[in-house]
Write an enzyme that holds these catalytic residues in place. Structure first.
Site, PDB file in Angstrom:
ATOM      1  N   ASN A  94       0.845  -1.194   0.000  1.00 30.70           N
ATOM      2  CA  ASN A  94       0.000   0.000   0.000  1.00 30.70           C
ATOM      3  C   ASN A  94       0.887   1.253   0.000  1.00 30.70           C
ATOM      4  OD1 ASN A  94      -1.508   2.228   1.003  1.00 30.70           O
ATOM      5  ND2 ASN A  94      -3.070   0.827   1.772  1.00 30.70           N
TER       6      ASN A  94
ATOM      7  N   ASP B 214      -0.833  -3.566  10.001  1.00 27.57           N
ATOM      8  CA  ASP B 214      -2.166  -4.070   9.700  1.00 27.57           C
ATOM      9  C   ASP B 214      -3.159  -3.106  10.315  1.00 27.57           C
ATOM     10  OD1 ASP B 214      -3.500  -6.179   8.185  1.00 27.57           O
ATOM     11  OD2 ASP B 214      -4.555  -6.533  10.060  1.00 27.57           O
TER      12      ASP B 214
HETATM   13  O1  LIG Z   1      -5.105   5.852   7.395  1.00 27.93           O
HETATM   14  C1  LIG Z   1      -6.011   5.283   6.770  1.00 27.93           C
HETATM   15  N1  LIG Z   1      -6.900   5.983   6.033  1.00 27.93           N
HETATM   16  C2  LIG Z   1      -7.860   5.396   5.319  1.00 27.93           C
HETATM   17  N2  LIG Z   1      -8.036   4.058   5.247  1.00 27.93           N
HETATM   18  C3  LIG Z   1      -7.162   3.309   5.968  1.00 27.93           C
HETATM   19  C4  LIG Z   1      -6.148   3.871   6.756  1.00 27.93           C
HETATM   20  N3  LIG Z   1      -5.460   2.888   7.355  1.00 27.93           N
HETATM   21  C5  LIG Z   1      -6.028   1.759   6.972  1.00 27.93           C
HETATM   22  N4  LIG Z   1      -7.055   2.010   6.120  1.00 27.93           N
HETATM   23  C6  LIG Z   1      -7.885   1.025   5.419  1.00 27.93           C
HETATM   24  C7  LIG Z   1      -7.351   0.771   4.024  1.00 27.93           C
HETATM   25  C8  LIG Z   1      -7.616  -0.698   3.823  1.00 27.93           C
HETATM   26  O2  LIG Z   1      -8.958  -0.872   3.388  1.00 27.93           O
HETATM   27  C9  LIG Z   1      -7.490  -1.263   5.228  1.00 27.93           C
HETATM   28  C10 LIG Z   1      -6.081  -1.731   5.534  1.00 27.93           C
HETATM   29  O3  LIG Z   1      -5.924  -3.082   5.151  1.00 27.93           O
HETATM   30  P1  LIG Z   1      -4.481  -3.771   5.284  1.00 27.93           P
HETATM   31  O4  LIG Z   1      -4.609  -5.189   4.933  1.00 27.93           O
HETATM   32  O5  LIG Z   1      -3.884  -3.396   6.597  1.00 27.93           O
HETATM   33  O6  LIG Z   1      -3.620  -2.985   4.204  1.00 27.93           O
HETATM   34  P2  LIG Z   1      -3.508  -3.163   2.638  1.00 27.93           P
HETATM   35  O7  LIG Z   1      -4.122  -4.475   2.207  1.00 27.93           O
HETATM   36  O8  LIG Z   1      -4.006  -1.930   1.983  1.00 27.93           O
HETATM   37  O9  LIG Z   1      -1.946  -3.215   2.401  1.00 27.93           O
HETATM   38  P3  LIG Z   1      -0.908  -4.290   3.054  1.00 27.93           P
HETATM   39  O10 LIG Z   1      -1.720  -5.383   3.712  1.00 27.93           O
HETATM   40  O11 LIG Z   1      -0.081  -4.773   1.916  1.00 27.93           O
HETATM   41  O12 LIG Z   1      -0.106  -3.498   4.050  1.00 27.93           O
HETATM   42  O13 LIG Z   1      -7.829  -0.207   6.115  1.00 27.93           O
HETATM   43 MG   LIG Z   2      -3.686  -6.176   3.290  1.00 26.49          MG
END
Ligand SMILES: O=c1nc[nH]c2c1ncn2[C@H]1C[C@H](O)[C@@H](COP(=O)(O)OP(=O)(O)OP(=O)(O)O)O1
Ligand SMILES: [Mg+2]
Length: 198
Positions: free
Chosen positions: A13, A71
């Site tokens: 992300n 996460d």
């Molecule tokens: O500051 C934020 N402002 C807006 N939305 C956010 C924030 N922080 C997390 N979110 C949302 C984005 C996603 O729908 C979920 C995280 O999911 P999560 O699996 O942790 O991240 P991800 O799949 O986007 O990337 P990755 O797992 O590769 O780190 O929560």
């Molecule tokens: Mg994720």
């Protein structure tokens, strides 16, 4: 005290990478796991902590570097804490815009007083893939879910998240301000303390 100059960030992300690098400053270089692999691990845990550790171990294994994972997600009171750890997959992997539309639908006609929500962030840092003692830091950010999207900054659910202390959505905050207030900022403040990076 552990001394890191380079960490791999176990995230695909770009929004998280930007925010976390800004919070860490120049003393630690965050490298993206995308440099090493495009394959995203399955997030099979039942909690933010389990998924953060799983992502960090996977990135450390692939890169050979110490790894930091984030996460995070949105826990909505009216939905019993959903979408929670499933926030990224809420609309079956169709992306941020579809997630936001689904959330607005789920809260259709729900009055303002019942639209409370919190962003949750768990950071996990492992020194190596089999680290028996990951460093874990958590941050929460309390707000409310708006009835329509507002603002262009940030990512994910930011346009729907009302920030009471600033009277605007988190997508209306500039990056500097969001990085002082957010769930991620609170978790990172704890991590900086643990690493002795005051
Ligand atoms: O500051 C934020 N402002 C807006 N939305 C956010 C924030 N922080 C997390 N979110 C949302 C984005 C996603 O729908 C979920 C995280 O999911 P999560 O699996 O942790 O991240 P991800 O799949 O986007 O990337 P990755 O797992 O590769 O780190 O929560
Ligand atoms: Mg994720």
């Amino acid at each position: 005290m552990i001394n890191f100059t380079q960490l791999v960030l176990a995230s695909h992300n770009a929004g998280k990478l930007k925010e976390l690098q800004a919070m860490l400053g120049g003393s630690v270089q965050l490298r993206s796991i995308g440099e090493f692999s495009q394959v995203e691990p399955e997030e099979t845990g039942l909690s933010f902590v389990e998924n953060a550790i799983l992502k960090a171990r996977n990135a450390a294994r692939i890169s050979g570097l110490p790894a930091l994972a984030d996460d995070s997600g949105l826990a909505v009171d009216f939905l019993g804490g959903a979408p929670g750890i499933y926030s990224a997959r809420y609309a079956d992997g169709k992306g941020d815009a579809a997630n936001n539309t689904k959330l607005l639908d789920a809260l259709k006609d729900v009055p303002e007083a019942e639209r409370g929500a919190q962003f949750v962030c768990v950071l996990a840092l492992v020194r190596h893939a089999d680290d028996p003692l990951p460093i874990l830091c958590e941050g929460l950010w309390h707000g409310r879910i708006l009835t329509e999207a507002s603002g262009e900054h940030g990512f994910g659910y930011d346009p729907l998240f009302w920030v009471p202390e600033r009277n605007c959505s988190s997508a209306e905050l500039g990056p500097v301000e969001k990085n002082q207030l957010s769930h991620r900022a609170r978790a990172m403040a704890l991590l900086r303390q643990r690493l002795g990076l005051q």
